[in-house]
Scaffold this active site. Structure first.
Site, PDB file in Angstrom:
ATOM      1  CG  HIS A  84      -2.080  -0.904   1.139  1.00 21.24           C
ATOM      2  ND1 HIS A  84      -3.118  -0.885   2.030  1.00 21.24           N
ATOM      3  CD2 HIS A  84      -2.394  -1.863   0.236  1.00 21.24           C
ATOM      4  CE1 HIS A  84      -4.017  -1.792   1.692  1.00 21.24           C
ATOM      5  NE2 HIS A  84      -3.593  -2.408   0.611  1.00 21.24           N
ATOM      6  CE1 TYR A 211      -4.779   3.302   9.483  1.00 22.29           C
ATOM      7  CE2 TYR A 211      -5.237   3.321  11.829  1.00 22.29           C
ATOM      8  CZ  TYR A 211      -4.534   2.826  10.754  1.00 22.29           C
ATOM      9  OH  TYR A 211      -3.578   1.855  10.955  1.00 22.29           O
ATOM     10  N   PRO A 304      -3.344  -0.625  19.313  1.00 25.75           N
ATOM     11  CG  PRO A 304      -5.236  -1.859  18.723  1.00 25.75           C
ATOM     12  CD  PRO A 304      -4.553  -1.228  19.886  1.00 25.75           C
ATOM     13  CE  LYS A 308       4.903   2.624  14.010  1.00 23.83           C
ATOM     14  NZ  LYS A 308       4.998   2.152  12.659  1.00 23.83           N
ATOM     15  CE1 TYR A 393      -0.788   3.403  10.212  1.00 29.26           C
ATOM     16  CE2 TYR A 393       0.417   2.249   8.483  1.00 29.26           C
ATOM     17  CZ  TYR A 393      -0.683   2.359   9.317  1.00 29.26           C
ATOM     18  OH  TYR A 393      -1.679   1.416   9.241  1.00 29.26           O
TER      19      TYR A 393
HETATM   20  P1  RFL Z   1       2.895 -12.901  21.045  1.00 24.16           P
HETATM   21  O1  RFL Z   1       2.478 -12.910  19.632  1.00 24.16           O
HETATM   22  O2  RFL Z   1       1.876 -12.635  22.083  1.00 24.16           O
HETATM   23  O3  RFL Z   1       3.597 -14.301  21.328  1.00 24.16           O
HETATM   24  C1  RFL Z   1       3.906 -14.735  22.632  1.00 24.16           C
HETATM   25  C2  RFL Z   1       3.926 -16.245  22.612  1.00 24.16           C
HETATM   26  O4  RFL Z   1       4.340 -16.738  23.883  1.00 24.16           O
HETATM   27  C3  RFL Z   1       3.513 -17.844  24.234  1.00 24.16           C
HETATM   28  N1  RFL Z   1       3.602 -18.030  25.695  1.00 24.16           N
HETATM   29  C4  RFL Z   1       4.360 -19.005  26.271  1.00 24.16           C
HETATM   30  N2  RFL Z   1       5.164 -19.952  25.757  1.00 24.16           N
HETATM   31  C5  RFL Z   1       5.789 -20.807  26.623  1.00 24.16           C
HETATM   32  N3  RFL Z   1       5.626 -20.748  27.986  1.00 24.16           N
HETATM   33  C6  RFL Z   1       4.812 -19.810  28.530  1.00 24.16           C
HETATM   34  N4  RFL Z   1       4.635 -19.744  29.846  1.00 24.16           N
HETATM   35  C7  RFL Z   1       4.138 -18.876  27.669  1.00 24.16           C
HETATM   36  N5  RFL Z   1       3.286 -17.843  27.856  1.00 24.16           N
HETATM   37  C8  RFL Z   1       2.973 -17.346  26.660  1.00 24.16           C
HETATM   38  C9  RFL Z   1       2.153 -17.412  23.715  1.00 24.16           C
HETATM   39  O5  RFL Z   1       1.262 -18.508  23.583  1.00 24.16           O
HETATM   40  C10 RFL Z   1       2.532 -16.811  22.379  1.00 24.16           C
HETATM   41  O6  RFL Z   1       2.562 -17.769  21.353  1.00 24.16           O
HETATM   42  O7  RFL Z   1       4.072 -11.857  21.297  1.00 24.16           O
HETATM   43  P2  RFL Z   1       5.256 -11.327  20.311  1.00 24.16           P
HETATM   44  O8  RFL Z   1       5.941 -12.473  19.642  1.00 24.16           O
HETATM   45  O9  RFL Z   1       6.027 -10.380  21.112  1.00 24.16           O
HETATM   46  O10 RFL Z   1       4.481 -10.570  19.134  1.00 24.16           O
HETATM   47  C11 RFL Z   1       3.755  -9.396  19.417  1.00 24.16           C
HETATM   48  C12 RFL Z   1       2.585  -9.262  18.448  1.00 24.16           C
HETATM   49  O11 RFL Z   1       1.879 -10.492  18.402  1.00 24.16           O
HETATM   50  C13 RFL Z   1       1.654  -8.120  18.857  1.00 24.16           C
HETATM   51  O12 RFL Z   1       2.396  -7.003  19.256  1.00 24.16           O
HETATM   52  C14 RFL Z   1       0.733  -7.698  17.685  1.00 24.16           C
HETATM   53  O13 RFL Z   1      -0.160  -8.713  17.349  1.00 24.16           O
HETATM   54  C15 RFL Z   1      -0.014  -6.427  18.056  1.00 24.16           C
HETATM   55  N6  RFL Z   1      -0.972  -6.001  17.025  1.00 24.16           N
HETATM   56  C16 RFL Z   1      -0.572  -5.323  15.891  1.00 24.16           C
HETATM   57  N7  RFL Z   1       0.729  -5.062  15.680  1.00 24.16           N
HETATM   58  C17 RFL Z   1       1.127  -4.463  14.530  1.00 24.16           C
HETATM   59  O14 RFL Z   1       2.322  -4.222  14.347  1.00 24.16           O
HETATM   60  N8  RFL Z   1       0.255  -4.107  13.541  1.00 24.16           N
HETATM   61  C18 RFL Z   1      -1.066  -4.327  13.675  1.00 24.16           C
HETATM   62  O15 RFL Z   1      -1.799  -4.050  12.731  1.00 24.16           O
HETATM   63  C19 RFL Z   1      -1.535  -4.925  14.891  1.00 24.16           C
HETATM   64  N9  RFL Z   1      -2.829  -5.194  15.052  1.00 24.16           N
HETATM   65  C20 RFL Z   1      -2.315  -6.344  17.153  1.00 24.16           C
HETATM   66  C21 RFL Z   1      -3.224  -5.921  16.132  1.00 24.16           C
HETATM   67  C22 RFL Z   1      -2.753  -7.096  18.233  1.00 24.16           C
HETATM   68  C23 RFL Z   1      -4.071  -7.435  18.316  1.00 24.16           C
HETATM   69  N10 RFL Z   1      -4.440  -8.203  19.457  1.00 24.16           N
HETATM   70  C24 RFL Z   1      -5.373  -9.223  19.487  1.00 24.16           C
HETATM   71  C25 RFL Z   1      -3.625  -8.132  20.656  1.00 24.16           C
HETATM   72  C26 RFL Z   1      -4.539  -6.243  16.202  1.00 24.16           C
HETATM   73  C27 RFL Z   1      -4.974  -7.003  17.276  1.00 24.16           C
HETATM   74  C28 RFL Z   1      -6.410  -7.344  17.254  1.00 24.16           C
HETATM   75  C1  PHB Z   2      -5.272  -4.858  11.024  1.00 24.16           C
HETATM   76  O1  PHB Z   2      -5.343  -5.016   9.786  1.00 24.16           O
HETATM   77  O2  PHB Z   2      -5.594  -5.752  11.823  1.00 24.16           O
HETATM   78  C2  PHB Z   2      -4.828  -3.560  11.565  1.00 24.16           C
HETATM   79  C3  PHB Z   2      -4.394  -2.571  10.689  1.00 24.16           C
HETATM   80  C4  PHB Z   2      -3.978  -1.352  11.188  1.00 24.16           C
HETATM   81  C5  PHB Z   2      -3.994  -1.133  12.552  1.00 24.16           C
HETATM   82  C6  PHB Z   2      -4.417  -2.118  13.427  1.00 24.16           C
HETATM   83  C7  PHB Z   2      -4.833  -3.341  12.933  1.00 24.16           C
HETATM   84  O3  PHB Z   2      -3.604   0.088  13.026  1.00 24.16           O
END
Ligand code: RFL
Ligand code: PHB
Length: 399
Positions: A84, A211, A304, A308, A393
């Site tokens: 994008h 957004y 979110p 980031k 961004y």
């Molecule tokens: P994770 O992905 O949470 O992975 C941690 C892993 O550790 C496991 N774990 C264990 N394993 C062994 N022993 C234990 N005791 C344990 N306890 C936990 C867990 O099961 C898991 O598999 O952390 P990591 O790797 O630091 O990654 C971080 C990202 O996943 C997170 O920051 C993003 O998903 C946040 N986020 C977004 N980030 C972006 O950069 N762009 C986005 O568009 C964005 N959108 C989002 C998001 C997060 C969301 N949610 C649900 C939190 C949208 C959503 C909806």
């Molecule tokens: C997503 O596609 O899940 C998404 C995109 C942008 C954001 C957060 C989540 O800022």
């Protein structure tokens, strides 16, 4: 369960780096270490199926894409991600396209965290690296000595111990690693709103993310593919998902995203997943104690709105992998600097995420609404304003 590793008769083994958590941070770190000749074992509490199905982030910064490509993880990403040029900022007054490529020279890629996780797991398996699922009772020991070890119970109920040179906590915001750092300094912000997120089997109604600020609350139109849309609505914290029928969701999205304005329409479709996400900012420091290092959500959470979280996890391990390689070869300088250098980027991203969040989410204070609209008008009309958003961004350089 067939053990891929080399456990002895007591159920013990030795490796160079034990990584706790098979999210993007842990999996990518293991990949980067392997490329540097460093052996690691990844321990994960969930099943392989759960890890591969988890729906989360969707946006990769330019620098994240570059890094993944440089380390041999770019093939499917290049084929299937959606590049994008920018985003739309929408208010009831106007819709403005911010063209990041024109503003700062590069854009972003839409690529589901689910897809990235599959690429990382495949690469780990291809590389013969050890990834152990369904562990319980993970505990860290002797992290302030040169001989730390981790104990856990495997999927068959057997008690295991892995001795290592280094332990890395990539276990997200609820894992045990952060608790192993004595007296951490923490900062926390709970935002007074939540997101209702839906995944829908319908082609996106937009070519790039929207957004939207609206008096009823923030809304966002994102996507996962040419056939799957990802959409979000601001809702009060603690919202019961049962109060939001599919019809109510599509009606609110249409109103907030500007359906019918200037000929733009939002096409609804079958909703396949719904969840409510709290919004929180959190930082714990230091990100290192002795031979324990923290990376990704284990050390910090951002709301979110700035997209980031995933990118920060990638940035942490991009910095940590060479630091650990050097440490294991006897040079501890990069490892000593890791926490401070990583935290500088964390706070930049924390600030940007706060700025986007507070600019776009409606409060019950009418003064806030006027400040937000003034800010949005400035970003939409001033090249300096737009460039600031674009630079943050699309992501600052990794190194
Ligand atoms: P994770 O992905 O949470 O992975 C941690 C892993 O550790 C496991 N774990 C264990 N394993 C062994 N022993 C234990 N005791 C344990 N306890 C936990 C867990 O099961 C898991 O598999 O952390 P990591 O790797 O630091 O990654 C971080 C990202 O996943 C997170 O920051 C993003 O998903 C946040 N986020 C977004 N980030 C972006 O950069 N762009 C986005 O568009 C964005 N959108 C989002 C998001 C997060 C969301 N949610 C649900 C939190 C949208 C959503 C909806
Ligand atoms: C997503 O596609 O899940 C998404 C995109 C942008 C954001 C957060 C989540 O800022």
């Amino acid at each position: 369960m067939a053990w891929p590793g080399r456990f002895d008769f007591d159920g013990n083994m030795r490796t160079q780096v034990v990584i706790i958590g098979a999210g993007p941070a842990g999996l990518l770190l293991s990949h980067l270490l392997a490329a540097d000749g460093v052996e690691s074992v990844v321990l994960e509490t969930r099943s392989r199926e759960y890890v591969l199905a988890r729906i989360r982030a969707g946006i990769l910064e330019h620098s994240s894409v570059e890094l993944l490509t440089d380390v041999g993880l770019g093939e499917r990403l290049a084929r299937e991600s959606m590049p994008h040029r920018g985003i739309y900022l929408h208010t009831p007054e106007q819709r403005t396209h911010l063209d990041f490529v024109d503003l700062v020279g590069h854009g972003i890629h839409v690529y589901g965290q689910t897809d990235l996780t599959r690429d990382l797991v495949d690469a780990r398996v291809r590389g013969g690296q050890q990834l152990v699922y369904e562990v319980t009772g993970t505990a860290l020991h002797d992290i302030d000595t040169a001989r730390p070890y981790v104990t856990f119970v495997d999927a068959d109920g057997a008690a295991r111990r892995i001795d290592a040179d280094v332990v890395v906590g990539c276990d997200g915001s609820f894992g045990p690693s952060r608790q192993a750092v004595p007296d951490p300094r923490t900062w926390e912000r709970t935002y007074p709103y939540a997101w209702l997120g839906v995944l829908a089997d319908v082609a996106p109604s937009t070519d790039e993310l929207i957004y939207a600020w609206h008096p009823d609350g923030f809304a966002m139109h994102s996507m996962r593919s040419a056939a799957v849309s990802r959409l979000y609505l601001q809702v009060p914290p603690g919202t019961d998902i049962a109060e939001w029928s599919d019809d109510r969701i599509w009606t609110a999205l249409a109103a907030r995203l500007g359906h019918g304005r200037d000929g733009w329409t939002l096409t609804p479709g079958p909703i396949t997943e719904k969840s409510v996400l709290p919004m929180r900012g959190f930082v714990a420091a230091p990100m290192r104690h002795g031979r324990l290092f923290l990376a990704g959500d284990a050390a910090h959470i951002v709301p979110p709105t700035g997209a980031k979280g995933l990118n920060l996890a990638i940035a942490d391990v991009a910095r940590l992998a060479p630091a650990l390689g050097a440490l294991l070869r006897g040079d501890g300088a990069l490892a000593a600097a890791y926490s401070d250098t990583a935290l500088a980027r964390v706070w930049r991203c924390q600030h940007f995420s706060w700025w986007m969040t507070t600019m776009l989410h409606v409060t019950d204070d009418p003064f806030d609404a006027q400040l937000q609209l003034a800010q949005l008008r400035w970003v939409a009309s001033s090249e300096a304003g737009a460039r600031g958003l674009a630079e943050n961004y699309t992501g600052l350089p990794l190194r």
